[in-house]
Scaffold this motif. Sequence first.
Motif, PDB file in Angstrom:
ATOM      1  N   ALA A  90       0.837  -1.197   0.000  1.00 15.45           N
ATOM      2  CA  ALA A  90       0.000   0.000   0.000  1.00 15.45           C
ATOM      3  C   ALA A  90       0.874   1.250   0.000  1.00 15.45           C
ATOM      4  O   ALA A  90       0.625   2.202  -0.751  1.00 15.45           O
ATOM      5  CB  ALA A  90      -0.930   0.007   1.208  1.00 15.45           C
ATOM      6  N   ARG A  91       1.921   1.248   0.809  1.00 14.32           N
ATOM      7  CA  ARG A  91       2.841   2.382   0.847  1.00 14.32           C
ATOM      8  C   ARG A  91       3.583   2.520  -0.485  1.00 14.32           C
ATOM      9  O   ARG A  91       3.787   3.634  -0.987  1.00 14.32           O
ATOM     10  CB  ARG A  91       3.848   2.210   1.993  1.00 14.32           C
ATOM     11  CG  ARG A  91       3.261   2.383   3.393  1.00 14.32           C
ATOM     12  CD  ARG A  91       4.256   1.993   4.467  1.00 14.32           C
ATOM     13  NE  ARG A  91       3.693   2.085   5.803  1.00 14.32           N
ATOM     14  CZ  ARG A  91       3.770   3.156   6.587  1.00 14.32           C
ATOM     15  NH1 ARG A  91       4.410   4.244   6.160  1.00 14.32           N
ATOM     16  NH2 ARG A  91       3.233   3.151   7.788  1.00 14.32           N
ATOM     17  N   TYR A  92       3.981   1.409  -1.044  1.00 11.12           N
ATOM     18  CA  TYR A  92       4.704   1.415  -2.324  1.00 11.12           C
ATOM     19  C   TYR A  92       3.803   1.960  -3.440  1.00 11.12           C
ATOM     20  O   TYR A  92       4.233   2.787  -4.256  1.00 11.12           O
ATOM     21  CB  TYR A  92       5.172   0.003  -2.663  1.00 11.12           C
ATOM     22  CG  TYR A  92       6.215  -0.045  -3.751  1.00 11.12           C
ATOM     23  CD1 TYR A  92       7.573   0.125  -3.453  1.00 11.12           C
ATOM     24  CD2 TYR A  92       5.868  -0.254  -5.076  1.00 11.12           C
ATOM     25  CE1 TYR A  92       8.541   0.087  -4.446  1.00 11.12           C
ATOM     26  CE2 TYR A  92       6.817  -0.283  -6.075  1.00 11.12           C
ATOM     27  CZ  TYR A  92       8.150  -0.121  -5.762  1.00 11.12           C
ATOM     28  OH  TYR A  92       9.107  -0.131  -6.761  1.00 11.12           O
ATOM     29  N   THR A 148      13.516   1.986   0.093  1.00  9.08           N
ATOM     30  CA  THR A 148      14.369   2.626   1.095  1.00  9.08           C
ATOM     31  C   THR A 148      13.552   3.517   2.033  1.00  9.08           C
ATOM     32  O   THR A 148      13.725   3.476   3.260  1.00  9.08           O
ATOM     33  CB  THR A 148      15.461   3.465   0.410  1.00  9.08           C
ATOM     34  OG1 THR A 148      16.233   2.622  -0.449  1.00  9.08           O
ATOM     35  CG2 THR A 148      16.382   4.112   1.440  1.00  9.08           C
ATOM     36  N   GLU A 149      12.657   4.308   1.451  1.00 15.35           N
ATOM     37  CA  GLU A 149      11.820   5.205   2.263  1.00 15.35           C
ATOM     38  C   GLU A 149      10.901   4.416   3.187  1.00 15.35           C
ATOM     39  O   GLU A 149      10.728   4.772   4.363  1.00 15.35           O
ATOM     40  CB  GLU A 149      10.983   6.107   1.348  1.00 15.35           C
ATOM     41  CG  GLU A 149      11.798   7.130   0.574  1.00 15.35           C
ATOM     42  CD  GLU A 149      10.983   7.836  -0.491  1.00 15.35           C
ATOM     43  OE1 GLU A 149      11.426   8.897  -0.967  1.00 15.35           O
ATOM     44  OE2 GLU A 149       9.898   7.321  -0.861  1.00 15.35           O
ATOM     45  N   ILE A 150      10.314   3.344   2.655  1.00 13.61           N
ATOM     46  CA  ILE A 150       9.399   2.534   3.461  1.00 13.61           C
ATOM     47  C   ILE A 150      10.156   1.870   4.604  1.00 13.61           C
ATOM     48  O   ILE A 150       9.656   1.796   5.743  1.00 13.61           O
ATOM     49  CB  ILE A 150       8.696   1.480   2.576  1.00 13.61           C
ATOM     50  CG1 ILE A 150       7.809   2.172   1.534  1.00 13.61           C
ATOM     51  CG2 ILE A 150       7.854   0.535   3.428  1.00 13.61           C
ATOM     52  CD1 ILE A 150       7.243   1.232   0.477  1.00 13.61           C
ATOM     53  N   THR A 155      14.424  -6.554   4.209  1.00 18.25           N
ATOM     54  CA  THR A 155      13.147  -7.081   4.718  1.00 18.25           C
ATOM     55  C   THR A 155      11.967  -6.516   3.931  1.00 18.25           C
ATOM     56  O   THR A 155      11.063  -7.257   3.528  1.00 18.25           O
ATOM     57  CB  THR A 155      12.983  -6.732   6.206  1.00 18.25           C
ATOM     58  OG1 THR A 155      14.023  -7.384   6.956  1.00 18.25           O
ATOM     59  CG2 THR A 155      11.630  -7.189   6.723  1.00 18.25           C
ATOM     60  N   ILE A 156      12.001  -5.206   3.709  1.00 18.99           N
ATOM     61  CA  ILE A 156      10.910  -4.560   2.965  1.00 18.99           C
ATOM     62  C   ILE A 156      10.851  -5.100   1.543  1.00 18.99           C
ATOM     63  O   ILE A 156       9.762  -5.386   1.010  1.00 18.99           O
ATOM     64  CB  ILE A 156      11.082  -3.029   2.951  1.00 18.99           C
ATOM     65  CG1 ILE A 156      11.012  -2.472   4.369  1.00 18.99           C
ATOM     66  CG2 ILE A 156      10.021  -2.375   2.057  1.00 18.99           C
ATOM     67  CD1 ILE A 156       9.715  -2.768   5.086  1.00 18.99           C
TER      68      ILE A 156
END
Length: 223
Positions: free
Chosen positions: A167-169, A176-178, A188-189
């Motif tokens: 959802a953030r992506y 990197t930001e997430i 991990t992300i």
Amino acid sequence: MHAFTKLIRLAVADDHPLVILAIEKLIANIPNIEIVCRAQDSTELVEVLATQECDVVVMDFFMPGGKYGDGIDLIRYVASRHPKAAIVVLSMMTDAELIAQALESGAKAMVSKQDRLELIYVAIVTVLAQEDYLGPSVRALLADANVANRVDLIRKKLTRRELDVIARYARGGNVTEIAKELGRSVKTISAQKCAAMRKLDLSTDAELYRFAFDSGLVQARRA
């Protein structure tokens, strides 16, 4: 308005006399359509259909009191015994699952009583052309239900963290930001994003963006 080349026989069933009257006024202005049946419950409707052939049946979904029931039961009854009569359902119903069942049971069109009365004529013309018709309120209701169902399916397939990451992506964040926002490693992300895409059968970021917006997982930004 389209003028039919042959007489179209119409049955109207609604437990509210004012609705029948309103439909009568609408049809009175249309050449070659004649109301041959006016019924206030399933008993009256079935009795007339047994002796009078009809091309289209406009019926309320909720019409209690008749011995043949109403809703899905009545739709199935009429569809099975009078297959040549196209069924147009007129209702205030807001249950998307019931609407889907009505269409599966034999209804060819559904119009909400919240919509303009003239759409009944549009529904009649459409079903006579052997096509299905859904009024705007019905379409909107089903579309909202489909979005809710898709989001529910996504939530069942993905873990809470995978869902949060995609959802953030999809809203424009990068890995990197997430990772920084959530206090996790980039590795991990990235792994959670890949796992989510694999579960949803998505191959590219473009597919992920499109899926997220089409499914209602995220809302498109307004200009």
